[in-house]
Design an enzyme around this catalytic site. Structure first.
Site, PDB file in Angstrom:
ATOM      1  N   GLY A  29       0.789  -1.382   0.013  1.00  0.00           N
ATOM      2  CA  GLY A  29       0.067   0.012   0.076  1.00  0.00           C
ATOM      3  C   GLY A  29       0.944   1.061  -0.082  1.00  0.00           C
ATOM      4  CG  HIS A  32       4.992   4.438  -4.854  1.00  0.00           C
ATOM      5  ND1 HIS A  32       5.615   3.788  -6.016  1.00  0.00           N
ATOM      6  CD2 HIS A  32       5.511   4.128  -3.714  1.00  0.00           C
ATOM      7  CE1 HIS A  32       6.242   2.830  -5.288  1.00  0.00           C
ATOM      8  NE2 HIS A  32       6.393   2.932  -3.958  1.00  0.00           N
ATOM      9  N   GLY A  34       5.689   3.934  -8.851  1.00  0.00           N
ATOM     10  CA  GLY A  34       6.257   2.589  -9.058  1.00  0.00           C
ATOM     11  C   GLY A  34       5.157   1.332  -9.155  1.00  0.00           C
ATOM     12  CG  HIS A  35       3.078   0.643  -5.576  1.00  0.00           C
ATOM     13  ND1 HIS A  35       3.092   1.366  -4.449  1.00  0.00           N
ATOM     14  CD2 HIS A  35       3.863  -0.454  -4.943  1.00  0.00           C
ATOM     15  CE1 HIS A  35       3.681   1.205  -3.455  1.00  0.00           C
ATOM     16  NE2 HIS A  35       4.213  -0.015  -3.687  1.00  0.00           N
ATOM     17  N   GLY A 145       8.989  -5.037  -8.605  1.00  0.00           N
ATOM     18  CA  GLY A 145      10.018  -4.088  -9.132  1.00  0.00           C
ATOM     19  C   GLY A 145      11.354  -4.475  -8.875  1.00  0.00           C
ATOM     20  CE  LYS A 147      13.404   1.480  -3.708  1.00  0.00           C
ATOM     21  NZ  LYS A 147      12.675   0.870  -2.778  1.00  0.00           N
ATOM     22  CD  GLN A 151      10.077  -7.816  -2.331  1.00  0.00           C
ATOM     23  OE1 GLN A 151       9.994  -7.516  -1.338  1.00  0.00           O
ATOM     24  NE2 GLN A 151       9.458  -7.179  -3.345  1.00  0.00           N
ATOM     25  CB  VAL A 174       9.067   4.322 -11.158  1.00  0.00           C
ATOM     26  CG1 VAL A 174       8.481   5.848 -11.457  1.00  0.00           C
ATOM     27  CG2 VAL A 174       8.220   3.423 -12.156  1.00  0.00           C
ATOM     28  CB  SER A 183      10.362   4.249  -1.937  1.00  0.00           C
ATOM     29  OG  SER A 183      10.213   3.606  -0.736  1.00  0.00           O
TER      30      SER A 183
END
Ligand code: AMP
Length: 282
Positions: A29, A32, A34-35, A145, A147, A151, A174, A183
Site C-alpha cells: 500500500g 505510488h 512505482g506500483h 519491481g 527496485k 527480493q 520508477v 518509494s
C-alpha cells in the site's frame, strides 16, 4: 473493482472464469508511481489484474519501522479505482497469520547477504507472505519491481524451487527527477533529507560511469560510490555492494551481470537502491 478481505471471495473471483488470465501485483500500500507501473504492465499482459495490499508484519525486523510504515488506504482506493483494476485484496493480518501459524518459507543462501544481513528474518517474512499470496490467488503472472532486486531474486528462486506454476515479471525502477527511486518510505523524509535523497542514484551513476570508462575492480567501484555519498552530510552508509547477480555474493572483478546496490540512512529513513550492470550492453 471488487474489494475484499476474504480468502474465499478471492478464490471465487479468481476461478469464476477459469480461462481468463490473472496478473497479481503484491504491495504494502501507500501506492505510488512505482506500483502504478507494475499495475499497468499487469493490465497489458493479462485479462484481469488484481492488487493486494498487506503490510506484512513478519518481514519487519524493526518494530519502529513497522509502526511508522505509511498507510493511506483511502488514497490507494482512489488510485486503484482510477487505474480500473479488477480485484483488490486487503487481507486481514489474523486471517493470514492465524493463532496456530507456524509454517515459514526460507530461501537459504541468497537471503543471507545485503538486505538479509542488515534486516535478519526479512526475506523469510517476504517469502512466506508471497507463498501464501500465490497459494491463495494462483495468478498466471506476478509483478515485482527491480527496485527491490534481492527480493526479486529470492522470489524467483522460491518459484523455481517450489515449482509454482506462474511467471514472475520484473519491472524497471520508477524514479523521481533527481533519480530517487519512488518509494512509500520517501513520505517519511524530512525536507532536508529529501533534498539529499538523490544521493543513492548519484552514487550508482558514479560507479556506472566508471564502468563505462573501463573500470572492472569492485573495490574501485565501491570507492567511487562511497566518495560520492560523502558529499551528503545527512547520509549514513549501511552497505555498498558489488555482487554477482545470481549468488548475491561480493565479487572482486565485475563480470557479465553484476548488481551494484546500496542502503543508507538519511535521517531516520532507510533507503535502498540498485543498478544491474550487464557488460554485454557496454
Ligand atoms: P512495496 O509496496 O514497497 O512492497 O512494493 C510493492 C512492489 O512495488 C514491489 O515489487 C516493489 O519492488 C515495487 N516497487 C516499489 N517501488 C518501486 C519503484 N520505484 N519502481 C518500480 N517498482 C517499485
Amino acid at each position: 473493482m471488487i474489494v475484499t478481505r476474504q480468502i474465499t471471495e478471492i478464490r471465487a473471483q479468481r476461478w469464476r472464469e477459469p480461462r481468463l488470465t490473472w496478473g497479481l501485483v503484491p504491495t504494502m500500500g501507500a501506492l505510488h508511481q512505482g506500483h502504478i507501473s507494475l499495475i499497468r504492465q499487469a493490465q497489458d499482459e493479462n485479462d484481469r489484474t488484481a492488487v493486494s495490499i498487506f503490510v506484512n508484519p513478519i518481514q519487519f525486523n524493526n518494530p519502529h519501522d513497522l509502526k511508522t510504515y505509511p498507510v493511506s488506504l483511502e488514497k490507494d482506493l482512489e488510485i486503484l479505482t482510477k487505474e480500473k483494476i479488477d480485484l483488490l485484496w486487503i487481507p486481514a493480518a489474523n486471517d493470514i497469520y492465524t493463532g496456530q501459524f507456524q509454517t515459514f518459507v526460507t530461501v537459504e543462501q541468497i537471503s543471507k547477504s545485503l538486505e538479509g544481513k542488515s534486516r535478519p528474518g526479512h526475506f523469510k517474512g517476504v517469502a512466506t507472505i508471497v507463498a501464501i499470496l500465490f497459494n491463495v490467488f494462483q495468478p498466471d503472472r506476478a509483478y515485482f519491481g527491480e527496485k527491490d532486486a534481492q527480493q526479486l531474486r529470492v522470489i524467483r528462486q522460491m518459484v523455481d524451487d517450489m515449482k509454482y506454476n506462474l511467471k514472475i515479471i520484473s519491472c524497471p525502477t520508477v524514479r523521481e527527477q533527481d533519480g530517487l527511486a519512488v518509494s512509500s518510505r520517501n513520505r517519511n523524509l524530512s525536507k532536508s533529507a529529501r533534498k539529499q535523497a538523490g544521493c543513492l542514484f548519484q552514487a550508482l551513476s558514479a560507479a556506472h560511469r566508471a564502468i563505462l570508462d573501463g573500470e572492472r575492480r569492485a573495490v574501485r567501484l565501491k570507492r567511487f560510490m562511497k566518495d560520492s555519498l560523502h558529499a551528503y552530510p545527512l547520509v549514513k552508509i549501511d552497505y555498498i555492494s558489488v555482487a554477482d547477480e545470481q549468488s548475491l555474493q561480493e565479487i572482486g572483478v565485475i563480470k557479465n551481470r553484476t548488481l551494484l546496490s546500496l542502503a543508507v540512512m538519511i535521517g531516520k529513513v532507510r533507503l535502498i537502491d540498485n543498478l544491474m550492470v550487464d557488460l554485454k550492453d557496454i
